[in-house]
Design a protein around this motif. Sequence first.
Motif, short mmCIF file in Angstrom:
data_model
loop_
_atom_site.label_atom_id
_atom_site.label_comp_id
_atom_site.label_asym_id
_atom_site.label_seq_id
_atom_site.Cartn_x
_atom_site.Cartn_y
_atom_site.Cartn_z
N UNK A 205 0.82 -1.21 0.00
CA UNK A 205 0.00 0.00 0.00
C UNK A 205 0.85 1.25 0.00
N UNK A 206 1.96 1.20 -0.72
CA UNK A 206 2.93 2.31 -0.71
C UNK A 206 3.47 2.50 -2.12
N UNK A 207 4.02 3.66 -2.38
CA UNK A 207 4.59 3.95 -3.69
C UNK A 207 6.11 4.03 -3.61
N UNK A 208 6.75 3.71 -4.72
CA UNK A 208 8.21 3.80 -4.82
C UNK A 208 8.56 5.19 -5.32
N UNK A 209 9.46 5.87 -4.62
CA UNK A 209 9.76 7.27 -4.96
C UNK A 209 11.18 7.48 -5.47
N UNK A 210 12.04 6.47 -5.33
CA UNK A 210 13.43 6.67 -5.76
C UNK A 210 14.03 5.32 -6.15
N UNK A 211 14.90 5.34 -7.17
CA UNK A 211 15.49 4.11 -7.68
C UNK A 211 16.98 4.32 -7.94
N UNK A 212 17.77 3.31 -7.59
CA UNK A 212 19.18 3.27 -7.96
C UNK A 212 19.38 1.97 -8.72
N UNK A 236 15.43 0.39 -4.03
CA UNK A 236 14.26 1.24 -4.08
C UNK A 236 14.05 1.94 -2.75
N UNK A 237 13.43 3.10 -2.79
CA UNK A 237 12.98 3.76 -1.57
C UNK A 237 11.49 4.05 -1.70
N UNK A 238 10.73 3.65 -0.68
CA UNK A 238 9.29 3.85 -0.68
C UNK A 238 8.93 5.15 0.04
#
Length: 362
Positions: A205-212, A236-238
């Motif tokens: 129930x969360x979105x991913x906001x950053x990717x490496x 990933x960072x949620x």
Amino acid sequence: MSAVQILSAIVIGLASDHAWSMAAGLLSTGKVTVAAVVDDGDHLRARACDTFGPVPAYRCLAQVPDDARFDVALVCSDNRAKAEVVPWCVARGSHVYMDKPLAATGTGAQAVAEAVARSADAGTRVMVAFHTVFDGVHDEARQLVADGALGRVYLARGVAGHGGLREGGVSDDFVDWLVDPARGGGGTFIDQACYLLDTFMDQLGDTIVEVDGTAVNLGERDYLPASVEDVSLATLRFAGGAVGVVDTKWHQVGPSPLRLSYHGTGGTLIDVGGRWELHTAAGVVPPLDWQRTTERDGVVSYTRATPPKDGYAGEAGYFVDRVLSGEPFHPALTVSAALRVQRVIDAFYASVRTGTRVAVAG
């Protein structure tokens, strides 16, 4: 007893091996008939007529008569073409059952989403077939997270892989566009990670906001362009603070199921391939199908066999039933969910190009 309503279907894109299985799934419901096919491959159109009967077979959408209407459309075209095909379908009033992902790029996915939004008043809907949603434990896992069985989730891990495209028996027609970065959108990450990204965001129930992202071509497949990865790794960072790790590969030796795990301050939930395990100190009791195994130091452990799936027949049956009933599709099968996934995919490839961590477009 009322007669069964038969839906007419147009199948667009036959070069994907999934097209044949998904079409067979539709036909197995007894509620769908294939009324036309579209593909620019002469041999594929001939195969379609052998498979579905002597149906109209068009080389391109422009050849389809302007007044032709179809209740549903099965879209298995290459990823780039979906940005044109899906808007064409919904503009004609066809409900769409499409293979993942939504498009080759976020720009293409946005074009699809906007077209679907324009058709919403007419009731036309699109289901993006992330097959993992039909795992019989998908919603149970989502509910366990929501109920707090894991406490605060701080880490999501996902693994996917297979032994290779041609090595695994993928047809030449399918390989041709899967390894074309313009038509496919990338390599193993867009092909396989999309399942895990969709699952993560739905179950947490969360979105991913950053990717490496890291993408590697091992250089062992002569049919794979150097610019297309066969190994990928993403961190990933949620939005809620959790981190995630996804790895995918087209070089897996041995069994290669999608596997995932969630790690929280109060518990751990693991898909070990054919079986799920829950270890919880949060006092949350899972549904009856979960068998209690041990209790130690306040941690209660449970196991749950993953029920067998109905394959494409069950998935297609779900689509047809929802079209006929008007009920909404599962949230993880919607265009909005697929668009979120596509934006993460875009951020991954941007990270690979720049060598930096990239924010996911909002």
